[in-house]
Design a protein around this motif. Sequence first.
Motif, PDB file in Angstrom:
ATOM      1  N   PHE A 235      28.348  54.937-111.782  1.00  8.93           N
ATOM      2  CA  PHE A 235      27.726  55.733-110.729  1.00  8.93           C
ATOM      3  C   PHE A 235      28.478  57.034-110.431  1.00  8.93           C
ATOM      4  N   PHE A 236      29.798  57.038-110.674  1.00  6.66           N
ATOM      5  CA  PHE A 236      30.600  58.225-110.350  1.00  6.66           C
ATOM      6  C   PHE A 236      31.364  58.713-111.574  1.00  6.66           C
ATOM      7  N   TYR A 237      30.699  58.685-112.706  1.00  6.19           N
ATOM      8  CA  TYR A 237      31.353  59.032-113.974  1.00  6.19           C
ATOM      9  C   TYR A 237      31.929  60.445-113.940  1.00  6.19           C
ATOM     10  N   ALA A 238      31.166  61.391-113.428  1.00  2.00           N
ATOM     11  CA  ALA A 238      31.575  62.798-113.464  1.00  2.00           C
ATOM     12  C   ALA A 238      32.902  63.036-112.755  1.00  2.00           C
ATOM     13  N   TYR A 239      33.259  62.175-111.817  1.00  2.00           N
ATOM     14  CA  TYR A 239      34.504  62.355-111.056  1.00  2.00           C
ATOM     15  C   TYR A 239      35.625  61.445-111.569  1.00  2.00           C
ATOM     16  N   LEU A 240      35.285  60.185-111.791  1.00  2.00           N
ATOM     17  CA  LEU A 240      36.315  59.215-112.177  1.00  2.00           C
ATOM     18  C   LEU A 240      36.799  59.398-113.607  1.00  2.00           C
ATOM     19  N   VAL A 241      36.018  60.076-114.442  1.00  2.00           N
ATOM     20  CA  VAL A 241      36.438  60.256-115.828  1.00  2.00           C
ATOM     21  C   VAL A 241      37.766  60.999-115.906  1.00  2.00           C
ATOM     22  N   TYR A 242      37.992  61.948-114.995  1.00  2.00           N
ATOM     23  CA  TYR A 242      39.248  62.704-115.016  1.00  2.00           C
ATOM     24  C   TYR A 242      40.409  61.855-114.509  1.00  2.00           C
ATOM     25  N   VAL A 243      40.131  60.924-113.603  1.00  2.00           N
ATOM     26  CA  VAL A 243      41.174  59.993-113.154  1.00  2.00           C
ATOM     27  C   VAL A 243      41.611  59.111-114.319  1.00  2.00           C
ATOM     28  N   ILE A 244      40.636  58.615-115.077  1.00  2.00           N
ATOM     29  CA  ILE A 244      40.944  57.768-116.228  1.00  2.00           C
ATOM     30  C   ILE A 244      41.722  58.545-117.282  1.00  2.00           C
ATOM     31  N   ILE A 245      41.363  59.798-117.496  1.00  2.00           N
ATOM     32  CA  ILE A 245      42.063  60.619-118.488  1.00  2.00           C
ATOM     33  C   ILE A 245      43.529  60.800-118.100  1.00  2.00           C
ATOM     34  N   VAL A 246      43.803  61.070-116.821  1.00  2.00           N
ATOM     35  CA  VAL A 246      45.186  61.233-116.364  1.00  2.00           C
ATOM     36  C   VAL A 246      45.955  59.923-116.511  1.00  2.00           C
ATOM     37  N   ILE A 247      45.332  58.819-116.098  1.00  2.00           N
ATOM     38  CA  ILE A 247      45.988  57.509-116.221  1.00  2.00           C
ATOM     39  C   ILE A 247      46.295  57.205-117.679  1.00  2.00           C
ATOM     40  N   PHE A 248      45.342  57.518-118.569  1.00  2.00           N
ATOM     41  CA  PHE A 248      45.561  57.253-119.995  1.00  2.00           C
ATOM     42  C   PHE A 248      46.727  58.071-120.538  1.00  2.00           C
ATOM     43  N   CYS A 249      46.819  59.331-120.139  1.00  2.00           N
ATOM     44  CA  CYS A 249      47.929  60.166-120.618  1.00  2.00           C
ATOM     45  C   CYS A 249      49.275  59.575-120.217  1.00  2.00           C
ATOM     46  N   VAL A 250      49.396  59.157-118.963  1.00  2.00           N
ATOM     47  CA  VAL A 250      50.664  58.592-118.480  1.00  2.00           C
ATOM     48  C   VAL A 250      50.954  57.249-119.152  1.00  2.00           C
ATOM     49  N   ALA A 251      49.943  56.367-119.167  1.00  2.00           N
ATOM     50  CA  ALA A 251      50.155  55.022-119.715  1.00  2.00           C
ATOM     51  C   ALA A 251      50.401  55.063-121.218  1.00  2.00           C
ATOM     52  N   SER A 252      49.676  55.895-121.944  1.00  2.00           N
ATOM     53  CA  SER A 252      49.839  55.942-123.398  1.00  2.00           C
ATOM     54  C   SER A 252      51.167  56.585-123.789  1.00  2.00           C
ATOM     55  N   ALA A 253      51.614  57.601-123.024  1.00  2.00           N
ATOM     56  CA  ALA A 253      52.923  58.204-123.306  1.00  2.00           C
ATOM     57  C   ALA A 253      54.035  57.179-123.087  1.00  2.00           C
ATOM     58  N   THR A 254      53.933  56.400-122.007  1.00  2.00           N
ATOM     59  CA  THR A 254      54.919  55.342-121.742  1.00  2.00           C
ATOM     60  C   THR A 254      54.895  54.285-122.845  1.00  2.00           C
ATOM     61  N   ALA A 255      53.688  53.901-123.267  1.00  2.00           N
ATOM     62  CA  ALA A 255      53.559  52.879-124.311  1.00  2.00           C
ATOM     63  C   ALA A 255      54.108  53.392-125.640  1.00  2.00           C
TER      64      ALA A 255
END
Length: 534
Positions: A235-255
């Motif tokens: 329902f809120f893809y247009a907004y939450l997609v950027y939250v997921i992208i930021v989380i992925f950058c942090v989590a994947s760099a740590t991993a």
Amino acid sequence: MARKLTIFICALFAFLQVNCQEGILHVSGGSQEKEYCLVYNSSFSSISVSLNDAIDYQLVNLSSSFLCSSSDVRPNELKGKAVVVMRGNCTFGQKAQVAQDSGATTILIASDEPLVTPFVNVTEYGQVKIPVALMRYRDMEDAYKTFGNSMSVKLYAPPTPVFDFSILAILFISMFTVGMGGFWSGAAEREKLNTAPMGGDSRGRTDSGDLSLYSPLKVIMFVAFMCVMLVLMYFFYAYLVYVIIVIFCVASATALYSCLDAIMEKLGCATLSFSCLGKGWSGRSLLLAALCITVAVLWGVYRNEDRWIWILQDLLGIAFCLNFMKTINVSNFKICVILLSLLLIYDVFFVFITPFLTKDGQSIMVEVALGPGSIAEKSGGKMVTVPAEPTAPFEKIPVVMRVPRFLAPNLCMMQFSILGYGDIIVPGLLVAYCHRFDVWTSSPKRIYFMSCTIAYFLGMVVTFVVMILSQMGQPALLYLVPFTLLTSAAVAWRRGEMKRFWAGTVYEMEDLNMTALEENAEFSKNSSPPFQNH
């Protein structure tokens, strides 16, 4: 025998071909040739499958007109020729009928909006006899700049094989990640056992930073959280997609840092320690951290550059899955059964059931995983949307492994074979538990780990076979969960270890606690109290 099998496979691949909705416009003039992207509808437009068989037509430029009525064209101007007009003001079918009545053999519609599969009304369906295709307006301008007004065109659309060798690359990535993640989890458990204090036992506890799933309630809450997040993303893809992208950058760099540091440690690389500002620093850690942050930032900046960024996304995705499988420890087979079963239901519900609940009839899972603009993947290639400019028209959340399709026409836009991270992580947690159980029981040849990994491979093969035969994307957990769970249970039952395999670390700790209680009771019985009342 091998030769006959090879011939059969090649014949099968040649047979399993589909007509895609993307075509090629071959433009020639003088000694120059150039090709551009076309989008057409194979259900009512017949286009040659090869350039050699395509008919050559002279192109008439009416891009200043929408061709919505016969007054827009002079008599005999289009007879026996192809024509290019602008999109808008009337339907594709109306434009095609005007061009057809004027004697045109083909109509090209230039568009400065995203190209969609052209369609006609039911009443126009049998009346349109000439090919109708859309092209980018920028491509039309480039063609006239390159060739001028004296150019000829050919339209063709080579069929795309249903089987693409990118599927083998996806299979390799998934097998490597599941195998290495399970192996890493078991190796960490063995190291923990070897470094446990004398007389102690480290089973049932985890290292700092690790998380153990031991409660069914925790599993249910985890799956419920995933359901809520998926619905919110829908329902809120247009907004939450950027939250997921930021989380992925942090989590994947740590991993990625965790994976590379473990490799360096295994290879015996020096830490390059030094002191600065009164504190001790590790040169190796700083270099690895800088490298991992750089990779994650590069992906974040160029995430829509499909030509090469998929390599970084897959690298970060592999590291993310590996670290997740090593960090999240499932304590016993009971939790594995609950977790995998609930996620199987979750996967099937959001893929197969939600299309009956949404307004547009689209699966919530597919809509979120592929993004709101991936019409080609959602419709099995029956409908496509091509951006008018060579930039991504929408953001996509980084939750899939992607490999470009080698045999697909990538002139319009790159097409990918994909596999969700969940299809690696969820069965991978069971594979990791199997390897840890091998370590606990000192089972020969890692029988549980090897059996579960092979079962995962067979489940992936079945998934791809069903996908190819049905020409539809499949929820991989529908096949992976039964294969891995049933195989692991069968091995435990055959070896007479089902009770222990089911209870896992809980069983081990209960055993230790019972032994300690018995020893304490025996000690109390045989010893006198230190103080007596007089």
